[in-house]
Write an enzyme that holds these catalytic residues in place. Structure first.
Site, PDB file in Angstrom:
ATOM      1  N   GLY A 167      92.922  67.015 -10.351  1.00  0.00           N
ATOM      2  CA  GLY A 167      93.088  67.265 -11.776  1.00  0.00           C
ATOM      3  C   GLY A 167      92.932  66.019 -12.629  1.00  0.00           C
ATOM      4  O   GLY A 167      92.783  66.116 -13.853  1.00  0.00           O
ATOM      5  N   ARG A 168      92.963  64.841 -11.999  1.00  0.00           N
ATOM      6  CA  ARG A 168      92.789  63.611 -12.764  1.00  0.00           C
ATOM      7  C   ARG A 168      92.144  62.524 -11.896  1.00  0.00           C
ATOM      8  O   ARG A 168      92.420  61.339 -12.046  1.00  0.00           O
ATOM      9  CB  ARG A 168      94.124  63.109 -13.309  1.00  0.00           C
ATOM     10  CG  ARG A 168      95.197  62.861 -12.252  1.00  0.00           C
ATOM     11  CD  ARG A 168      96.397  62.201 -12.860  1.00  0.00           C
ATOM     12  NE  ARG A 168      97.428  61.920 -11.863  1.00  0.00           N
ATOM     13  CZ  ARG A 168      98.363  60.999 -12.012  1.00  0.00           C
ATOM     14  NH1 ARG A 168      98.407  60.270 -13.113  1.00  0.00           N
ATOM     15  NH2 ARG A 168      99.264  60.799 -11.080  1.00  0.00           N
TER      16      ARG A 168
ATOM     17  N   ASP B 242      96.090  66.126 -18.971  1.00  0.00           N
ATOM     18  CA  ASP B 242      95.116  65.338 -19.725  1.00  0.00           C
ATOM     19  C   ASP B 242      94.167  64.549 -18.831  1.00  0.00           C
ATOM     20  O   ASP B 242      93.240  63.903 -19.318  1.00  0.00           O
ATOM     21  CB  ASP B 242      95.824  64.396 -20.714  1.00  0.00           C
ATOM     22  CG  ASP B 242      96.715  63.352 -20.035  1.00  0.00           C
ATOM     23  OD1 ASP B 242      96.672  63.229 -18.788  1.00  0.00           O
ATOM     24  OD2 ASP B 242      97.460  62.658 -20.744  1.00  0.00           O
ATOM     25  N   GLY B 243      94.405  64.584 -17.508  1.00  0.00           N
ATOM     26  CA  GLY B 243      93.499  63.905 -16.591  1.00  0.00           C
ATOM     27  C   GLY B 243      93.651  62.397 -16.552  1.00  0.00           C
ATOM     28  O   GLY B 243      92.902  61.715 -15.858  1.00  0.00           O
TER      29      GLY B 243
ATOM     30  N   ARG C 237      91.183  54.025  -5.683  1.00  0.00           N
ATOM     31  CA  ARG C 237      91.862  54.253  -4.408  1.00  0.00           C
ATOM     32  C   ARG C 237      90.833  54.341  -3.279  1.00  0.00           C
ATOM     33  O   ARG C 237      89.803  54.986  -3.415  1.00  0.00           O
ATOM     34  CB  ARG C 237      92.689  55.534  -4.459  1.00  0.00           C
ATOM     35  CG  ARG C 237      93.435  55.827  -3.159  1.00  0.00           C
ATOM     36  CD  ARG C 237      94.589  56.774  -3.368  1.00  0.00           C
ATOM     37  NE  ARG C 237      94.176  58.130  -3.699  1.00  0.00           N
ATOM     38  CZ  ARG C 237      95.031  59.094  -4.049  1.00  0.00           C
ATOM     39  NH1 ARG C 237      96.326  58.834  -4.131  1.00  0.00           N
ATOM     40  NH2 ARG C 237      94.593  60.304  -4.340  1.00  0.00           N
TER      41      ARG C 237
ATOM     42  N   ARG D   4      92.895  67.024   3.151  1.00  0.00           N
ATOM     43  CA  ARG D   4      94.336  67.270   3.199  1.00  0.00           C
ATOM     44  C   ARG D   4      94.624  68.576   3.933  1.00  0.00           C
ATOM     45  O   ARG D   4      93.725  69.410   4.107  1.00  0.00           O
ATOM     46  CB  ARG D   4      94.888  67.390   1.768  1.00  0.00           C
ATOM     47  CG  ARG D   4      94.413  66.294   0.812  1.00  0.00           C
ATOM     48  CD  ARG D   4      94.453  66.791  -0.634  1.00  0.00           C
ATOM     49  NE  ARG D   4      93.831  65.842  -1.555  1.00  0.00           N
ATOM     50  CZ  ARG D   4      94.491  64.925  -2.254  1.00  0.00           C
ATOM     51  NH1 ARG D   4      95.796  64.832  -2.144  1.00  0.00           N
ATOM     52  NH2 ARG D   4      93.859  64.106  -3.070  1.00  0.00           N
TER      53      ARG D   4
ATOM     54  N   ASP E  70      99.538  69.222  -0.002  1.00  0.00           N
ATOM     55  CA  ASP E  70      98.364  68.546  -0.551  1.00  0.00           C
ATOM     56  C   ASP E  70      98.492  67.031  -0.441  1.00  0.00           C
ATOM     57  O   ASP E  70      97.519  66.311  -0.714  1.00  0.00           O
ATOM     58  CB  ASP E  70      98.125  68.951  -2.009  1.00  0.00           C
ATOM     59  CG  ASP E  70      99.349  68.730  -2.885  1.00  0.00           C
ATOM     60  OD1 ASP E  70     100.355  69.421  -2.655  1.00  0.00           O
ATOM     61  OD2 ASP E  70      99.300  67.868  -3.785  1.00  0.00           O
ATOM     62  N   ASN E  71      99.662  66.540  -0.029  1.00  0.00           N
ATOM     63  CA  ASN E  71      99.870  65.104   0.160  1.00  0.00           C
ATOM     64  C   ASN E  71      99.989  64.732   1.634  1.00  0.00           C
ATOM     65  O   ASN E  71     100.538  63.691   1.968  1.00  0.00           O
ATOM     66  CB  ASN E  71     101.118  64.633  -0.594  1.00  0.00           C
ATOM     67  CG  ASN E  71     100.913  64.669  -2.101  1.00  0.00           C
ATOM     68  OD1 ASN E  71      99.794  64.541  -2.581  1.00  0.00           O
ATOM     69  ND2 ASN E  71     101.990  64.861  -2.840  1.00  0.00           N
TER      70      ASN E  71
ATOM     71  N   ASP F  78      99.321  59.163  -1.847  1.00  0.00           N
ATOM     72  CA  ASP F  78      99.998  59.569  -3.078  1.00  0.00           C
ATOM     73  C   ASP F  78     101.404  58.973  -3.187  1.00  0.00           C
ATOM     74  O   ASP F  78     102.380  59.547  -2.731  1.00  0.00           O
ATOM     75  CB  ASP F  78     100.066  61.092  -3.218  1.00  0.00           C
ATOM     76  CG  ASP F  78     100.233  61.493  -4.687  1.00  0.00           C
ATOM     77  OD1 ASP F  78     100.652  60.636  -5.479  1.00  0.00           O
ATOM     78  OD2 ASP F  78      99.932  62.642  -5.033  1.00  0.00           O
TER      79      ASP F  78
END
Length: 488
Positions: free
Chosen positions: A94-95, A127-128, A178, A185, A254-255, A264
């Site tokens: 999402g960002r 807002d990303g 990163r 995942r 998801d992590n 994360d």
């Protein structure tokens, strides 16, 4: 491949972009006003085969901000799902935008991802963007974990964007670059199982095997072996977390990576006082991801991976479930073996005895009872200075020391050997929460020297150098417990 590996610079391949379109959306980062590099990991850049000088220039700032796309990159946002605090939902980047995969001079493959690079189709109203503090926090913790010898994503750079973002107040915007073995995942497989076809699930599994477990490609049931290998890596990873007192804080599916890397670093922290019930995350109100519960959550997450893989394990679902359950039952043994091996090393023990586990448990119970600092207790034992722990003077600790010394005396290795083993296994320093906050506060005021010094100390936490001594001190007593917050 885009260029000769002997040359310095970007050398992108884009294997993820060759997967079925259901797994991603092609997406360029959203440009920012005036990017400025505030942190740059020179040694990591060199190991990736990048042109350090060029990346330290204005051109590098434009790339790390997403304003300029490097030659050969194929930017995309990945789709995935996940159980967040036990609740399943559709997610995705999402960002963040994956620029592509850098092929290093040693022919290794690493994802290059920009985090905080703007909205994507998976933003779900966000807002990303990212604030400077959380991106610097991830930089510190991920590099600290690397120094501790724990598999982890890493941080190549942080740029400020020249823009403010709205959170509880207006904060300076930033983007983190990163680096990861991949961003596959558990949640990627959950997404494939729920929204992909059987062929797409198989394609994803084949891709993950080829990328992370190529040695099993020819196995008769490679998907079952794949599950087995991921379970082994995650058991080893979580054991390493426990051994240094690390709390991830948001162990959603998801992590959890397929590669076995930590990923994360949002509301994560390191324990000071030893307490299995320790929770720092402001959003973990029920203690789901408490320090002592991380192994249980690990196997719970892996059960979700097994569920997603069921169609590939056996054509008969009942048989597939039996096979999966059999593999999942191995997690506890893998974790215990890794944890016990690590704890023995922390106590200078080279061989195994039946009473080692009670010896370890009794020490941890004393630490919890008396509120002893986890890292500094083992540091004091390593330096043969038990008087530096608050346990000293208690009858139970005096008796424990006698048992431990007797145990050390029953092995063949010399005192010099077991002290070195302990130094290699007990960090003199960790990214202590108050030191991280101190560095972030200074950086938010434009002073990055505190963070740079902290990173230097954390780069070799087993050095036991004089420079590290000031970083072993505990925080002053606080009126309220330490809390960490999600970067969004």
């Amino acid at each position: 491949m885009t260029k000769d590996l002997s040359e310095k610079g970007w050398n992108f391949d884009n294997s993820y972009a060759r997967l079925p379109k259901v797994f991603f959306t092609s997406q360029n980062p959203t440009p920012v006003q005036s990017p400025k590099i505030v942190m740059f990991n020179k040694s990591l850049a060199m190991s990736l085969g990048l042109d350090r000088e060029k990346l330290e220039s204005e051109e590098g700032a434009q790339v790390f901000a997403g304003n300029k796309i490097p030659d050969g990159a194929s930017p995309l946002a990945q789709a995935y799902a996940g159980h967040q605090f036990g609740h399943f939902t559709m997610l995705g980047d999402g960002r963040a935008v994956l620029l592509g995969e850098q092929i290093t001079p040693t022919d290794e493959r690493f994802d290059i991802q920009l985090k905080g690079s703007g909205r994507t189709p998976y933003s779900r109203g966000g807002d990303g963007r990212a604030a400077l503090g959380p991106m610097l926090r991830e930089y510190i913790i991920s590099e600290g974990m690397h120094g501790l010898g724990i598999p982890t994503t890493r941080s190549l750079a942080v740029v400020t964007t020249g823009e403010e973002i709205a959170r509880e107040s207006y904060l300076p915007g930033a983007i983190l670059t990163r680096i990861a073995a991949s961003h596959l995942r558990v949640g990627t497989f959950q997404y494939a199982a729920r929204w992909g076809s059987a062929d797409e699930l198989r394609t994803l599994a084949d891709y993950a095997i080829k990328r992370h477990y190529p040695e099993i490609e020819e196995n008769d049931n490679r998907y079952l072996t794949f599950l087995h290998e991921v379970i082994k890596r995650q058991a080893m990873l979580i054991a390493k977390w426990q051994l240094v007192g690390f709390i991830h804080g948001v162990m959603n599916t998801d992590n959890m990576t397929i590669s076995g890397e930590s990923i994360d670093y949002g509301p994560c922290a390191f324990i000071d006082t030893y307490d299995p019930a320790a929770v720092f995350s402001s959003i973990d109100r029920e203690g789901r991801y408490a320090y002592g519960n991380q192994p249980n959550i690990g196997v719970w997450n892996l059960a979700r991976l097994a569920e997603a893989l069921l169609p590939l394990l056996h054509e008969n679902q009942e048989e597939a479930v039996t096979l999966a359950q059999d593999k999942l039952s191995d997690f506890a043994q893998f974790f215990e073996l890794n944890w016990l091996e690590g704890m023995r090393a922390k106590l200078g023990l080279f061989n195994e005895e039946e009473q080692d586990k009670p010896l370890i448990k009794d020490l941890l119970d004393m630490m919890q009872k008396h509120g002893a600092d986890y890292t500094n207790t083992f540091r004091a034992l390593t330096l043969d200075k038990p008087e530096e722990t608050i346990l000293m003077g208690t009858a139970e600790f005096t008796q424990w020391l006698e048992r431990w010394k007797a145990r050390l005396g029953r092995q063949q290795e010399s005192k010099e050997s077991y002290i070195q083993l302990m130094k290699n296994s007990n960090p003199a320093v960790i990214p202590r929460n108050h030191r991280v906050e101190e560095a972030l506060e200074a950086a938010n005021n434009g002073d990055y020297r505190v963070m740079e010094k902290l990173l230097e100390v954390l780069s070799n936490p087993y050095a036991y150098s004089p420079e590290q001594l000031e970083y072993t001190t505990l925080p002053a007593p606080a009126a309220r417990p330490y809390r960490t917050f999600c970067g969004t």
